[in-house]
Design a protein around this motif. Sequence first.
Motif, PDB file in Angstrom:
ATOM      1  N   ARG A  15       0.863  -1.197   0.000  1.00  0.00           N
ATOM      2  CA  ARG A  15       0.000   0.000   0.000  1.00  0.00           C
ATOM      3  C   ARG A  15       0.892   1.237   0.000  1.00  0.00           C
ATOM      4  NH1 ARG A  15      -2.019  -3.063   4.215  1.00  0.00           N
ATOM      5  NH2 ARG A  15      -3.797  -4.310   3.538  1.00  0.00           N
ATOM      6  N   TYR A  16       0.494   2.230  -0.780  1.00  0.00           N
ATOM      7  CA  TYR A  16       1.192   3.521  -0.745  1.00  0.00           C
ATOM      8  C   TYR A  16       0.264   4.517  -0.057  1.00  0.00           C
ATOM      9  CZ  TYR A  16       4.182   1.764  -4.562  1.00  0.00           C
ATOM     10  OH  TYR A  16       5.041   1.046  -5.339  1.00  0.00           O
ATOM     11  N   THR A  17       0.840   5.323   0.792  1.00  0.00           N
ATOM     12  CA  THR A  17       0.035   6.375   1.414  1.00  0.00           C
ATOM     13  C   THR A  17       0.443   7.706   0.807  1.00  0.00           C
ATOM     14  OG1 THR A  17       0.039   5.094   3.422  1.00  0.00           O
ATOM     15  CG2 THR A  17      -0.633   7.382   3.633  1.00  0.00           C
ATOM     16  N   THR A  18      -0.529   8.421   0.310  1.00  0.00           N
ATOM     17  CA  THR A  18      -0.218   9.738  -0.258  1.00  0.00           C
ATOM     18  C   THR A  18      -1.125  10.776   0.389  1.00  0.00           C
ATOM     19  OG1 THR A  18      -1.775   9.328  -2.040  1.00  0.00           O
ATOM     20  CG2 THR A  18       0.515   8.889  -2.524  1.00  0.00           C
ATOM     21  N   TRP A  19      -0.717  12.014   0.261  1.00  0.00           N
ATOM     22  CA  TRP A  19      -1.521  13.109   0.804  1.00  0.00           C
ATOM     23  C   TRP A  19      -2.037  13.936  -0.355  1.00  0.00           C
ATOM     24  CZ3 TRP A  19      -2.805  13.287   5.852  1.00  0.00           C
ATOM     25  CH2 TRP A  19      -2.071  12.450   6.711  1.00  0.00           C
ATOM     26  N   VAL A  31      -4.949   6.141   0.658  1.00  0.00           N
ATOM     27  CA  VAL A  31      -4.166   4.895   0.609  1.00  0.00           C
ATOM     28  C   VAL A  31      -4.428   4.201  -0.724  1.00  0.00           C
ATOM     29  CG1 VAL A  31      -3.768   2.632   1.682  1.00  0.00           C
ATOM     30  CG2 VAL A  31      -4.254   4.634   3.107  1.00  0.00           C
ATOM     31  N   VAL A  32      -3.341   3.934  -1.466  1.00  0.00           N
ATOM     32  CA  VAL A  32      -3.470   3.231  -2.747  1.00  0.00           C
ATOM     33  C   VAL A  32      -3.048   1.785  -2.524  1.00  0.00           C
ATOM     34  CG1 VAL A  32      -2.674   3.116  -5.149  1.00  0.00           C
ATOM     35  CG2 VAL A  32      -2.829   5.333  -3.978  1.00  0.00           C
ATOM     36  N   GLU A  33      -3.946   0.873  -2.827  1.00  0.00           N
ATOM     37  CA  GLU A  33      -3.599  -0.547  -2.695  1.00  0.00           C
ATOM     38  C   GLU A  33      -2.977  -1.013  -4.000  1.00  0.00           C
ATOM     39  OE1 GLU A  33      -5.548  -3.366  -0.390  1.00  0.00           O
ATOM     40  OE2 GLU A  33      -7.306  -2.102  -0.140  1.00  0.00           O
ATOM     41  N   ALA A  34      -1.672  -0.914  -4.097  1.00  0.00           N
ATOM     42  CA  ALA A  34      -0.992  -1.230  -5.360  1.00  0.00           C
ATOM     43  C   ALA A  34      -0.960  -2.737  -5.617  1.00  0.00           C
ATOM     44  CB  ALA A  34       0.420  -0.658  -5.343  1.00  0.00           C
ATOM     45  N   LEU A  35      -0.682  -3.525  -4.573  1.00  0.00           N
ATOM     46  CA  LEU A  35      -0.691  -4.991  -4.711  1.00  0.00           C
ATOM     47  C   LEU A  35      -1.604  -5.575  -3.646  1.00  0.00           C
ATOM     48  CD1 LEU A  35       3.103  -5.845  -5.212  1.00  0.00           C
ATOM     49  CD2 LEU A  35       1.410  -5.240  -6.941  1.00  0.00           C
ATOM     50  N   PRO A  53      -2.385  -3.351 -17.536  1.00  0.00           N
ATOM     51  CA  PRO A  53      -2.555  -1.958 -17.942  1.00  0.00           C
ATOM     52  C   PRO A  53      -1.814  -1.003 -16.992  1.00  0.00           C
ATOM     53  CG  PRO A  53      -4.551  -2.765 -16.873  1.00  0.00           C
ATOM     54  CD  PRO A  53      -3.600  -3.927 -16.955  1.00  0.00           C
ATOM     55  N   ASN A  54      -1.804   0.261 -17.296  1.00  0.00           N
ATOM     56  CA  ASN A  54      -1.160   1.253 -16.437  1.00  0.00           C
ATOM     57  C   ASN A  54      -1.738   1.171 -15.023  1.00  0.00           C
ATOM     58  OD1 ASN A  54      -1.153   3.425 -19.202  1.00  0.00           O
ATOM     59  ND2 ASN A  54       0.664   2.650 -18.211  1.00  0.00           N
ATOM     60  N   GLY A  55      -0.833   1.232 -14.056  1.00  0.00           N
ATOM     61  CA  GLY A  55      -1.287   1.262 -12.664  1.00  0.00           C
ATOM     62  C   GLY A  55      -1.678  -0.097 -12.102  1.00  0.00           C
ATOM     63  N   ALA A  56      -1.436  -1.176 -12.852  1.00  0.00           N
ATOM     64  CA  ALA A  56      -1.865  -2.508 -12.405  1.00  0.00           C
ATOM     65  C   ALA A  56      -1.029  -3.027 -11.236  1.00  0.00           C
ATOM     66  CB  ALA A  56      -1.779  -3.495 -13.567  1.00  0.00           C
ATOM     67  N   GLY A  57       0.212  -2.526 -11.115  1.00  0.00           N
ATOM     68  CA  GLY A  57       1.082  -2.986 -10.031  1.00  0.00           C
ATOM     69  C   GLY A  57       2.339  -3.690 -10.521  1.00  0.00           C
ATOM     70  N   LYS A  58       2.634  -3.584 -11.802  1.00  0.00           N
ATOM     71  CA  LYS A  58       3.788  -4.289 -12.380  1.00  0.00           C
ATOM     72  C   LYS A  58       5.109  -3.760 -11.798  1.00  0.00           C
ATOM     73  CE  LYS A  58       2.723  -2.977 -16.619  1.00  0.00           C
ATOM     74  NZ  LYS A  58       1.557  -2.136 -16.363  1.00  0.00           N
ATOM     75  N   THR A  59       5.275  -2.430 -11.836  1.00  0.00           N
ATOM     76  CA  THR A  59       6.532  -1.847 -11.367  1.00  0.00           C
ATOM     77  C   THR A  59       6.720  -2.097  -9.876  1.00  0.00           C
ATOM     78  OG1 THR A  59       6.313  -0.160 -13.059  1.00  0.00           O
ATOM     79  CG2 THR A  59       7.868   0.305 -11.298  1.00  0.00           C
ATOM     80  N   THR A  60       5.638  -1.982  -9.121  1.00  0.00           N
ATOM     81  CA  THR A  60       5.722  -2.229  -7.678  1.00  0.00           C
ATOM     82  C   THR A  60       6.211  -3.658  -7.431  1.00  0.00           C
ATOM     83  OG1 THR A  60       3.911  -0.681  -7.335  1.00  0.00           O
ATOM     84  CG2 THR A  60       4.379  -2.205  -5.538  1.00  0.00           C
ATOM     85  N   ASP A 178      11.913  -3.772 -16.355  1.00  0.00           N
ATOM     86  CA  ASP A 178      10.627  -3.077 -16.368  1.00  0.00           C
ATOM     87  C   ASP A 178      10.453  -2.427 -17.732  1.00  0.00           C
ATOM     88  OD1 ASP A 178       8.261  -2.143 -15.384  1.00  0.00           O
ATOM     89  OD2 ASP A 178       9.124  -0.554 -14.146  1.00  0.00           O
ATOM     90  N   GLU A 179       9.473  -2.863 -18.500  1.00  0.00           N
ATOM     91  CA  GLU A 179       9.176  -2.316 -19.833  1.00  0.00           C
ATOM     92  C   GLU A 179      10.450  -2.164 -20.672  1.00  0.00           C
ATOM     93  OE1 GLU A 179       6.134  -1.459 -20.990  1.00  0.00           O
ATOM     94  OE2 GLU A 179       4.865  -1.232 -19.226  1.00  0.00           O
ATOM     95  N   PRO A 180      11.131  -3.279 -20.983  1.00  0.00           N
ATOM     96  CA  PRO A 180      12.453  -3.176 -21.622  1.00  0.00           C
ATOM     97  C   PRO A 180      12.470  -2.541 -23.006  1.00  0.00           C
ATOM     98  CG  PRO A 180      11.692  -5.455 -21.599  1.00  0.00           C
ATOM     99  CD  PRO A 180      10.745  -4.679 -20.747  1.00  0.00           C
ATOM    100  N   THR A 211       5.369  -5.656 -19.089  1.00  0.00           N
ATOM    101  CA  THR A 211       5.009  -5.044 -20.372  1.00  0.00           C
ATOM    102  C   THR A 211       3.518  -4.769 -20.398  1.00  0.00           C
ATOM    103  OG1 THR A 211       5.061  -5.341 -22.780  1.00  0.00           O
ATOM    104  CG2 THR A 211       4.737  -7.333 -21.496  1.00  0.00           C
ATOM    105  N   HIS A 212       3.133  -3.768 -21.193  1.00  0.00           N
ATOM    106  CA  HIS A 212       1.685  -3.668 -21.437  1.00  0.00           C
ATOM    107  C   HIS A 212       1.422  -3.919 -22.926  1.00  0.00           C
ATOM    108  CE1 HIS A 212       2.971   0.652 -21.688  1.00  0.00           C
ATOM    109  NE2 HIS A 212       2.424   0.462 -22.864  1.00  0.00           N
ATOM    110  N   ASN A 213       2.460  -4.484 -23.570  1.00  0.00           N
ATOM    111  CA  ASN A 213       2.390  -4.755 -24.992  1.00  0.00           C
ATOM    112  C   ASN A 213       2.095  -6.249 -25.221  1.00  0.00           C
ATOM    113  OD1 ASN A 213       3.082  -5.300 -27.641  1.00  0.00           O
ATOM    114  ND2 ASN A 213       4.761  -3.824 -27.663  1.00  0.00           N
TER     115      ASN A 213
END
Length: 345
Positions: A15-19, A31-35, A53-60, A178-180, A211-213
């Motif tokens: 989870r990421y916490t942002t303000w 609170v963003v539940e990334a995974l 897709p974007n924001g799915a949690g791949k990079t995390t 990550d997205e090579p 990838t999102h390709n």
Amino acid sequence: MPSGYAIIANGLVKRYTTWERRGFLKRVKRVVEALRGVSFTVRWGEVFGLLGPNGAGKTTTVKIISTLLLPDKGTASVAGYDVVSEPVRVRERIGVVLSVERGFFWKLTGRENLRYFGMLRGLRGRQLDEAVERAVRLVGLDELGAVNKLYEEYSLGMKARLALARALLHDPPVLILDEPTLGLDPPSARRIRELLIRLARENGKAVLITTHNMFEAEIVCDRVAIISEGRIAAIGSPDELKGMVAKSVTVTVRFRAHRAAATSLTGLEEGIAKALGTRNLRVEEEEGSNNLRLRVLVKPGEEEETISRVVAVLSGLGYSVRSIEVGKPTLEDVFIALTRRGEQA
Ligand SMILES: Nc1ncnc2c1ncn2[C@@H]1O[C@H](COP(=O)(O)OP(=O)(O)OP(=O)(O)O)[C@@H](O)[C@H]1O
């Protein structure tokens, strides 16, 4: 090839916490539940893709496996070493390429940069010379004549190859990328894809890419995990995943885009989805033409009904249909079906 799995991710939660700013002085916690419990395994000698897709949690996910981020819950291991309690051992065994690569020296050549990073890895003398030349040859930087150019003169394709060369310097058994091929022209992307396949097949390395390709996932990956909103929606070989929707057919309708007609692609997609009573569809711009393309996944026998309803909706909105095709599902259709399931619920 070492025994066991190369990578094991088990129930990863992050989870990421942002303000968020509301008005002038007020800030609200978000609170963003990334995974939300990501589990998968990567075998030695395979290219495994996290597709989403974007924001799915791949990079995390790849950051946790690369020891760059701690999970809130769950465990992950690389070559049998735990990413939280044994990060140094993990780092010795991985080569990482993140999508936004920083840290190269602009006023040094590609080779000088690699020598510097090789020294940071503890390589010296002949070992260093050999490691640098091997990495340069593997990624084809020598063919481009780029090794002796300053980094500031590098094209995006050269930068991508240099980042990969740096990740390969210590000949790690596990590669995490990550997205090579993001932003690369087709020849550069192909070169990198071929290299990743070779490193897995011939050298037995485990390669994890995000990838999102779909095209990339289908041609490069032995297995793919489709990730959506922090959860794994499905795992399998591209063929196995296609088998999941093999009993469906896709109807593809190309139509001429024109400005006066309906507003955004998402708006148009929503409208068609409502009219057809299914969310298994996607509208997108077709590369290199003025056409829009609608792909909808339907049950066999429903094609004709679907086509006439799609044509009616589109002409009602002022679009003229250019072509209609009925065919077998692709990985993209699986992806649409699986990532849309959550939306339907
Ligand atoms: N540092 C951060 N702070 C707050 N939220 C974050 C942070 N990093 C990622 N997120 C959020 O976590 C979710 C997952 O992000 P992540 O970058 O892992 O997705 P992704 O699948 O890699 O997407 P993309 O393809 O856009 O890179 C997204 O909602 C994102 O906005």
